[in-house]
Design a protein around this motif. Structure first.
Motif, mmCIF file in Angstrom:
data_model
loop_
_atom_site.group_PDB
_atom_site.id
_atom_site.type_symbol
_atom_site.label_atom_id
_atom_site.label_comp_id
_atom_site.label_asym_id
_atom_site.label_seq_id
_atom_site.Cartn_x
_atom_site.Cartn_y
_atom_site.Cartn_z
ATOM 1 N N ARG A 90 32.943 68.234 -0.163
ATOM 2 C CA ARG A 90 34.239 67.716 -0.591
ATOM 3 C C ARG A 90 35.216 68.877 -0.794
ATOM 4 O O ARG A 90 34.840 69.949 -1.241
ATOM 5 C CB ARG A 90 34.111 66.936 -1.906
ATOM 6 N N GLU A 91 36.477 68.625 -0.464
ATOM 7 C CA GLU A 91 37.582 69.565 -0.704
ATOM 8 C C GLU A 91 37.416 70.885 0.042
ATOM 9 O O GLU A 91 37.918 71.920 -0.396
ATOM 10 C CB GLU A 91 37.743 69.816 -2.215
ATOM 11 N N ALA A 92 36.728 70.854 1.182
ATOM 12 C CA ALA A 92 36.666 72.026 2.052
ATOM 13 C C ALA A 92 37.896 72.031 2.959
ATOM 14 O O ALA A 92 38.528 70.993 3.184
ATOM 15 C CB ALA A 92 35.399 72.002 2.893
ATOM 16 N N ILE A 93 38.265 73.198 3.465
ATOM 17 C CA ILE A 93 39.364 73.291 4.429
ATOM 18 C C ILE A 93 38.896 72.673 5.737
ATOM 19 O O ILE A 93 37.897 73.107 6.314
ATOM 20 C CB ILE A 93 39.780 74.757 4.635
ATOM 21 N N GLU A 94 39.615 71.647 6.217
ATOM 22 C CA GLU A 94 39.191 70.907 7.412
ATOM 23 C C GLU A 94 40.349 70.800 8.403
ATOM 24 O O GLU A 94 41.019 69.768 8.490
ATOM 25 C CB GLU A 94 38.691 69.507 7.036
ATOM 26 N N PRO A 95 40.614 71.852 9.177
ATOM 27 C CA PRO A 95 41.731 71.786 10.134
ATOM 28 C C PRO A 95 41.418 70.978 11.387
ATOM 29 O O PRO A 95 42.328 70.630 12.137
ATOM 30 C CB PRO A 95 41.965 73.258 10.490
ATOM 31 N N LEU A 96 40.137 70.655 11.614
ATOM 32 C CA LEU A 96 39.735 69.978 12.847
ATOM 33 C C LEU A 96 39.172 68.591 12.541
ATOM 34 O O LEU A 96 38.490 68.399 11.529
ATOM 35 C CB LEU A 96 38.677 70.803 13.592
ATOM 36 N N PRO A 97 39.406 67.614 13.414
ATOM 37 C CA PRO A 97 38.863 66.275 13.197
ATOM 38 C C PRO A 97 37.362 66.260 13.462
ATOM 39 O O PRO A 97 36.848 67.080 14.235
ATOM 40 C CB PRO A 97 39.608 65.421 14.223
ATOM 41 N N PRO A 98 36.624 65.325 12.849
ATOM 42 C CA PRO A 98 35.175 65.261 13.073
ATOM 43 C C PRO A 98 34.797 65.150 14.550
ATOM 44 O O PRO A 98 33.780 65.710 14.972
ATOM 45 C CB PRO A 98 34.769 64.000 12.297
ATOM 46 N N LEU A 99 35.607 64.445 15.338
ATOM 47 C CA LEU A 99 35.288 64.246 16.751
ATOM 48 C C LEU A 99 35.126 65.573 17.491
ATOM 49 O O LEU A 99 34.361 65.661 18.459
ATOM 50 C CB LEU A 99 36.380 63.398 17.420
ATOM 51 N N PHE A 100 35.815 66.616 17.037
ATOM 52 C CA PHE A 100 35.697 67.930 17.678
ATOM 53 C C PHE A 100 34.251 68.407 17.672
ATOM 54 O O PHE A 100 33.799 69.078 18.606
ATOM 55 C CB PHE A 100 36.580 68.944 16.942
ATOM 56 N N TYR A 101 33.501 68.051 16.625
ATOM 57 C CA TYR A 101 32.135 68.534 16.467
ATOM 58 C C TYR A 101 31.115 67.683 17.218
ATOM 59 O O TYR A 101 29.901 67.837 17.008
ATOM 60 C CB TYR A 101 31.790 68.627 14.988
ATOM 61 N N CYS A 102 31.578 66.830 18.111
ATOM 62 C CA CYS A 102 30.691 66.168 19.075
ATOM 63 C C CYS A 102 30.545 67.024 20.332
ATOM 64 O O CYS A 102 29.742 66.712 21.211
ATOM 65 C CB CYS A 102 31.232 64.784 19.458
ATOM 66 N N ARG A 103 31.314 68.087 20.413
ATOM 67 C CA ARG A 103 31.319 68.951 21.591
ATOM 68 C C ARG A 103 30.067 69.827 21.599
ATOM 69 O O ARG A 103 29.780 70.543 20.654
ATOM 70 C CB ARG A 103 32.564 69.827 21.561
ATOM 71 N N SER A 104 29.326 69.776 22.707
ATOM 72 C CA SER A 104 28.136 70.604 22.844
ATOM 73 C C SER A 104 28.505 71.987 23.353
ATOM 74 O O SER A 104 29.526 72.178 24.006
ATOM 75 C CB SER A 104 27.129 69.956 23.802
ATOM 76 N N THR A 105 27.667 72.954 23.036
ATOM 77 C CA THR A 105 27.813 74.318 23.525
ATOM 78 C C THR A 105 26.550 74.684 24.295
ATOM 79 O O THR A 105 25.567 73.936 24.310
ATOM 80 C CB THR A 105 28.011 75.296 22.366
ATOM 81 N N ALA A 106 26.564 75.854 24.903
ATOM 82 C CA ALA A 106 25.392 76.290 25.668
ATOM 83 C C ALA A 106 24.151 76.365 24.778
ATOM 84 O O ALA A 106 23.025 76.145 25.244
ATOM 85 C CB ALA A 106 25.670 77.645 26.304
ATOM 86 N N ARG A 107 24.347 76.639 23.497
ATOM 87 C CA ARG A 107 23.201 76.791 22.600
ATOM 88 C C ARG A 107 22.777 75.491 21.933
ATOM 89 O O ARG A 107 21.753 75.454 21.242
ATOM 90 C CB ARG A 107 23.507 77.857 21.538
ATOM 91 N N THR A 108 23.562 74.432 22.111
ATOM 92 C CA THR A 108 23.200 73.157 21.466
ATOM 93 C C THR A 108 23.073 72.006 22.462
ATOM 94 O O THR A 108 23.147 70.835 22.078
ATOM 95 C CB THR A 108 24.238 72.781 20.391
#
Length: 267
Positions: A90-108
């Protein structure tokens, strides 16, 4: 709980370096569950330090040092007050929407085995599914230490017989995203009474109508008041405590020593 952190990083170079530029993701931010009482980053050579906030909302410090540099020590010391939040962020700095974190990377990226693992978790409430993934990974890798980054992907670590805290967090993230649940990597510290050669890694998943919830496959539980949350990223590389470049030839050797101690009871 009052937690003291002592994190020392020592670089040695086989040949003096002409210049170093480092991004330090080593400073925690205040949230509802933690308050930074004091925090200091020190360097044992002439260097310029510039503080900023990156695109993920992490507090970063840019380090610029001119050579010749044969070695450099970066020290972090501080104290943080934490409180029990049952894994909720709670109350963390959140400049990005949750949907952004559905993005996969080479390591995930999830391979067939990881996809099968996630699908076997079954349906039902998303929060329960994330807890089942967390528990299953803890059972599969019951002793996952905090260790230096080997660069292993989630799929490679899942196929192995052992894994680090960084690895199992990335496995959790890959599994969660395969189920269309936003998930991200967290770098920070955990007080368990032992010294470590790397910061601790865990994951957070975004649950509708609840928000971001932490999951630590190392324990099979959600983070409690013994954790200090520092940096967020799509994967371990994106939340690495120290990243940067150097101008100079030769090899680089790295030693890390992390001590996290509890100074008091629950606050």
């Amino acid at each position: 709980m009052r937690i003291a952190v002592d994190h020392r990083t020592h670089y040695r170079f086989s040949e003096p370096q002409a210049r170093l530029v480092q991004m330090l993701r080593l400073t925690p931010c205040d949230t509802q569950g933690q308050t930074v009482v004091s925090w200091h980053i020190g360097v044992d050579c002439d260097a310029r330090l510039r503080d900023a906030i990156d695109g993920y909302g992490n507090a970063i410090t840019m380090l610029y040092a001119e050579g010749p540099i044969a070695a450099i020590d970066i020290t972090v010391t501080g104290e943080v007050l934490t409180s029990e939040a049952t894994g909720l962020v709670r109350e963390a700095i959140e400049p990005l929407p949750p949907l952004f974190y559905c993005r996969s990377t080479a390591r995930t990226l999830a391979d067939v085995d990881l996809l099968d693992f996630a699908s076997e978790i079954g349906g039902g409430d998303p929060l329960e599914r994330m807890h089942r993934i967390n528990t299953a990974l803890h059972r599969r890798f019951p002793k996952a230490p905090d260790a230096p980054d080997t660069g292993a992907t989630a799929a490679e670590a899942f196929a192995g017989k052992s894994a680090t805290s960084r690895d199992v967090a990335q496995i959790f993230i890959a599994a969660a995203r395969s189920l269309h649940v936003p998930a991200r990597y967290i770098s920070g510290y955990r007080s368990d009474g032992e010294a470590h050669c790397a910061p601790h890694g865990w994951a957070e998943a975004h649950i509708e109508r609840i928000g971001w919830v932490g999951f630590d496959p190392v324990t099979g539980l959600s983070p409690d008041a013994s954790y200090v949350r520092v940096a967020v990223g799509l994967d371990a590389l994106g939340a690495a405590p120290i990243a940067g470049t150097r101008i100079g030839k030769g090899r680089e050797e790295l030693d890390v020593d992390v001590h996290v101690d509890r100074l008091g009871g629950d606050e």
